[in-house]
Design a protein around this motif. Structure first.
Motif, PDB file in Angstrom:
ATOM      1  N   ASP A 302       0.742  -1.169  -0.010  1.00 56.41           N
ATOM      2  CA  ASP A 302       0.020   0.053  -0.009  1.00 56.41           C
ATOM      3  C   ASP A 302       0.760   1.319   0.136  1.00 56.41           C
ATOM      4  O   ASP A 302       0.599   2.193  -0.657  1.00 56.41           O
ATOM      5  CB  ASP A 302      -0.960  -0.106   1.233  1.00 56.41           C
ATOM      6  CG  ASP A 302      -1.952   1.140   1.455  1.00 56.41           C
ATOM      7  OD1 ASP A 302      -2.156   1.471   0.361  1.00 56.41           O
ATOM      8  OD2 ASP A 302      -1.994   1.780   2.545  1.00 56.41           O
ATOM      9  N   LEU A 309      -6.202   5.321  -8.878  1.00 52.80           N
ATOM     10  CA  LEU A 309      -7.400   4.546  -8.394  1.00 52.80           C
ATOM     11  C   LEU A 309      -8.846   5.074  -9.138  1.00 52.80           C
ATOM     12  O   LEU A 309      -9.026   6.375  -9.025  1.00 52.80           O
ATOM     13  CB  LEU A 309      -7.472   4.521  -6.993  1.00 52.80           C
ATOM     14  CG  LEU A 309      -6.517   3.823  -6.202  1.00 52.80           C
ATOM     15  CD1 LEU A 309      -6.774   4.028  -4.941  1.00 52.80           C
ATOM     16  CD2 LEU A 309      -6.386   2.368  -6.532  1.00 52.80           C
ATOM     17  N   LYS A 356     -10.036   3.089  -0.132  1.00 54.26           N
ATOM     18  CA  LYS A 356      -8.817   3.316  -1.135  1.00 54.26           C
ATOM     19  C   LYS A 356      -7.959   2.013  -0.922  1.00 54.26           C
ATOM     20  O   LYS A 356      -7.611   1.620  -2.008  1.00 54.26           O
ATOM     21  CB  LYS A 356      -8.227   4.568  -0.612  1.00 54.26           C
ATOM     22  CG  LYS A 356      -9.132   5.911  -1.319  1.00 54.26           C
ATOM     23  CD  LYS A 356      -8.014   7.068  -1.228  1.00 54.26           C
ATOM     24  CE  LYS A 356      -8.889   8.389  -1.792  1.00 54.26           C
ATOM     25  NZ  LYS A 356      -7.995   9.723  -1.453  1.00 54.26           N
ATOM     26  N   LYS A 360      -7.012  -0.608  -3.857  1.00 48.77           N
ATOM     27  CA  LYS A 360      -5.662  -0.664  -4.345  1.00 48.77           C
ATOM     28  C   LYS A 360      -5.112  -2.050  -4.318  1.00 48.77           C
ATOM     29  O   LYS A 360      -4.367  -2.524  -5.269  1.00 48.77           O
ATOM     30  CB  LYS A 360      -4.826   0.347  -3.455  1.00 48.77           C
ATOM     31  CG  LYS A 360      -3.386   0.679  -3.985  1.00 48.77           C
ATOM     32  CD  LYS A 360      -2.709   1.610  -3.055  1.00 48.77           C
ATOM     33  CE  LYS A 360      -1.301   1.932  -3.415  1.00 48.77           C
ATOM     34  NZ  LYS A 360      -0.720   3.006  -2.721  1.00 48.77           N
TER      35      LYS A 360
END
Length: 464
Positions: A302, A309, A356, A360
């Motif tokens: 990450d 995204l 997010k 991801k």
């Protein structure tokens, strides 16, 4: 058609368009004509119903179909202008603006695209895998555990008191408010003390009894007990301990070793210890992966891999996280969110960063799965669900059907792929580290001079 497109970044695009009402009208006529060919109405022959009647009676449906067709044409034109292949579009584009003017409709459409990501930094994200050396003490303890598990049951002496891990053979009957209840009675029931098979407090209350003794046990059924008529209610169980069974001592002899190594031509205690050591090492590695390294690897991926995204997918994930959170809220907080849209929006927004990260990692895992040629077959998913259902004393067929109806199987499959990928990367790192370690040990032996230096004692200073 007045069209304006914009590529926001590699994962997002927007489209602004003016849909002329005269163009939409021609599509309305086209849809109505198509309906008229198969429509049957009283007073008209098939295919002869006037368009104005069809357009009046089925106005809403016709408008929806015509608008859908017009929007699809706008999208196709926009993708062509942007140079985007339709297979790179993720999910359904979202219409964020639909304003009807005098002679046109002002449209805004958001499009999400497959992100472009590079995996060059993945090797830097994989943490070192350092396993503790398995000690002889651990091997001996595990061997004793196996011997104990395989030992036959024998009846304990009459004077023995019931203790943890003993098997109690009991007769019992349960009563609520002085009345026996259905399913609360059994005879010659074998209960392993400490197994947690009965409701809290029952097994503990039996400890200390001797064979032939009786006792009344006062317990309360948990509020979450599956039988609603018993949940939360106090009960009295009349119990008689018929006998106590314990594990007999098993000798670790040649016959015992053969029983554990049935496929080996030359079974021996050395070979058995070696296999136990390998199993303990595997357990140690699995524990390290699951409790520490997999999460560390996800955090590193990450932080160190960056790419655009798709906004719409993040919004969908936020919706999912928000809905899931509602299931665990207390009734008071849930009522507050229902009555206050602003608070509900703030609650939903609180999941943005988590969403997010989830999106991801999903894209990274998907790319890694393709790169490493790793997949999970449907039968693996069903086997996993079946095993976990059995472990939780659930009906596997019911669980699988529930997952199907709620469209949860793809998410379970993706979670299994993620787990497989993370373990694969950690295994590769472990193998590389092991090879490097072995190579260093083989090529850098202690020099004779260093051995000499270690063995020489420093002379004591002379007294003056």
């Amino acid at each position: 058609m007045d069209l304006e497109t914009k590529k926001i970044n590699s994962a997002n695009a927007s489209v602004n368009a003016k849909l002329l009402l005269k163009d939409l009208e021609s599509k309305l006529n086209k849809v109505a004509t198509k309906i008229s060919k198969t429509l049957k109405l009283d007073g008209f022959r098939k295919g002869k119903v006037p368009l104005n009647i069809i357009k009046t009676r089925y106005k809403d449906n016709i408008e929806q179909d015509a608008q859908k067709e017009a929007v699809e044409e706008i999208l196709q034109a926009a993708l062509k202008e942007l140079g985007i292949d339709s297979k790179d579009v993720i999910g359904d584009p979202i219409i964020t603006k639909f304003d009807k003017k005098d002679d046109f409709i002002d449209l805004e459409i958001k499009i999400s695209l497959k992100p472009e990501l590079k995996l060059d930094a993945v090797p830097l994200c994989i943490p070192d895998v350092k396993l503790k050396e398995i000690e002889e003490k651990q091997i001996k303890e595990r061997l004793e555990e196996i011997a104990k598990a395989k030992a036959p049951l024998i009846e304990a002496k009459k004077e023995k008191e019931l203790a943890e891990n003993d098997i109690a053979n009991i007769n019992f009957e349960g009563f609520i408010n002085g009345e026996a209840f259905e399913g609360g009675k059994a005879e010659n029931f074998d209960l392993t003390i400490g197994s947690g098979q009965f409701i809290p407090g029952f097994e503990k209350a039996l400890i200390g009894l001797k064979s032939g003794e009786e006792k009344e046990i006062h317990v309360t059924f948990p509020e979450s007990y599956q039988a609603e008529n018993l949940a939360g209610k106090p009960a009295i169980f009349k119990v008689k301990l018929n006998k106590i069974q314990v594990k007999d001592k098993t000798k670790i002899d040649e016959e015992f070793i053969k029983s554990l190594l049935p496929e080996e031509k030359n079974p021996s205690i050395e070979l058995l210890n070696k296999k136990i050591k390998e199993q303990l090492a595997l357990e140690e590695k699995t524990k390290l992966y699951n409790e520490e390294l997999k999460e560390q690897l996800i955090e590193n991926l990450d932080k160190k891999i960056h790419f655009d995204l798709p906004d719409l997918i993040i919004e969908q994930e936020m919706d999912l996280l928000f809905r899931n959170s509602l299931n665990i809220l207390d009734p008071k907080e849930l009522e507050e969110l229902k009555s206050d849209p602003k608070k509900a929006q703030e609650k939903r927004e609180s999941f943005r960063e988590d969403a997010k990260k989830s999106v991801k990692i999903t894209f990274i895992v998907d790319a890694l799965a393709k790169q490493e040629n790793i997949s999970v077959e449907d039968n693996e998913v069903f086997q996993t669900i079946y095993y976990e259902s059995m472990m939780n004393r659930q009906n596997p067929k019911d669980v699988i059907e529930y997952y199907k109806q709620n469209n949860m199987l793809p998410a379970i499959k993706m979670a299994m792929v993620e787990d497989k990928i993370l373990a694969h990367l950690l295994d590769k790192k472990f193998e590389e580290t092991s090879k490097t370690k072995s190579s260093k040990e083989a090529t850098t032996p202690e020099s004779p001079s260093s051995k000499t230096q270690k063995s020489v004692k420093k002379p004591k200073p002379k007294a003056e």
